[in-house]
Scaffold this active site. Structure first.
Site, PDB file in Angstrom:
ATOM      1  N   LEU A   1       0.874  -1.172   0.000  1.00  0.00           N
ATOM      2  CA  LEU A   1       0.000   0.000   0.000  1.00  0.00           C
ATOM      3  C   LEU A   1       0.910   1.219   0.000  1.00  0.00           C
ATOM      4  O   LEU A   1       1.916   1.240   0.717  1.00  0.00           O
ATOM      5  CB  LEU A   1      -0.880   0.033   1.259  1.00  0.00           C
ATOM      6  N   ASP A   2       0.564   2.248  -0.775  1.00  0.00           N
ATOM      7  CA  ASP A   2       1.445   3.414  -0.801  1.00  0.00           C
ATOM      8  C   ASP A   2       1.394   4.170   0.525  1.00  0.00           C
ATOM      9  O   ASP A   2       0.558   3.902   1.393  1.00  0.00           O
ATOM     10  CB  ASP A   2       1.150   4.315  -2.002  1.00  0.00           C
ATOM     11  N   ASN A   3       2.287   5.102   0.659  1.00  0.00           N
ATOM     12  CA  ASN A   3       2.473   5.853   1.902  1.00  0.00           C
ATOM     13  C   ASN A   3       1.171   6.441   2.442  1.00  0.00           C
ATOM     14  O   ASN A   3       0.897   6.405   3.638  1.00  0.00           O
ATOM     15  CB  ASN A   3       3.497   6.969   1.630  1.00  0.00           C
TER      16      ASN A   3
ATOM     17  N   SER B   1      -1.965   5.516   1.680  1.00  0.00           N
ATOM     18  CA  SER B   1      -3.080   4.578   1.795  1.00  0.00           C
ATOM     19  C   SER B   1      -3.024   3.860   3.138  1.00  0.00           C
ATOM     20  O   SER B   1      -1.972   3.761   3.767  1.00  0.00           O
ATOM     21  CB  SER B   1      -3.045   3.569   0.644  1.00  0.00           C
TER      22      SER B   1
END
Length: 211
Positions: free
Chosen positions: A47-49, A51
């Site tokens: 998951l990106d930073n 999210s």
């Protein structure tokens, strides 16, 4: 510990934390969570930073191939908070597929998906860090995808001209985030882990535990 010696965890990844244990940058890491993970633990499907939500951690290196590189697509469900009120017509656009720009500058029409407008679930709490102005007009959407292009959900929201304020992964197949609080960790037994993910072609390795 399982018969194979591997261990399986889910976490509720907080906002502003990367899905890694090591980084050359000054960022919040998975190792900052209040849990003593065994050596060899790594994240499956990042998951990106910005999210939040369900992230799988395991010591089993085969899970990435079984989950994300198999011929059978696996459903991933996200709660999305967007600016302004989303119309039913817009939801139908998402369901049918929208055009997004993917790697290489290529236009991609997203695969038809499940999408609906929902009320904010009671278990989703306001962010403690970087709180949002939830008194302003907004909508919550529940979206289930079977494909995972880079930043796909955010790009889909841009395609319907709604800015994504909050993105929370709540399930992968039947493996659910539930009421696990941000930063929380839950360990899952091996057989149950694969059953919930609907991965049928796995076999436990010979025991690596001392006899």
């Amino acid at each position: 510990m399982s018969n194979s010696g591997h261990r399986y965890f889910i976490i509720n990844k907080p906002y502003n934390m990367v899905s890694q244990f090591i980084s050359p940058d000054k960022v919040r890491l998975l190792g900052d969570l209040d849990f003593d993970f065994p050596e060899g633990t790594h994240a499956i499907g990042r998951l990106d930073n910005h999210s939040e939500g369900l992230l799988i951690l395991t010591t089993n290196k085969k899970v990435t191939r079984l989950l994300f590189e198999s011929e059978q697509p696996h459903k991933r469900t996200y709660l999305v908070m967007v600016k302004n009120i989303v119309s039913q017509e817009t939801v139908e656009q998402l369901q049918k597929g929208v055009t997004i720009r993917i790697k290489g500058g290529v236009d991609w029409v997203t695969t038809p998906c499940q999408a609906e407008i929902v009320e904010k679930p009671a278990y989703i709490k306001p962010r403690e860090q970087y709180p949002l102005k939830e008194f302003l007009p907004h909508s919550w959407l529940l979206i289930t995808l079977t494909e995972g292009k880079y930043h796909q959900v955010r790009k889909m929201m841009s395609a319907i001209r709604h800015h994504c304020d909050r993105l929370i992964r709540v399930s992968i197949e039947d493996l659910e985030l539930g009421d696990l609080p941000p930063g929380g960790v839950r360990e899952i037994e091996e057989t149950e882990f694969f059953r919930l993910l609907k991965i049928e072609n796995w076999q436990p390795e010979a025991s690596i535990l001392p006899q």
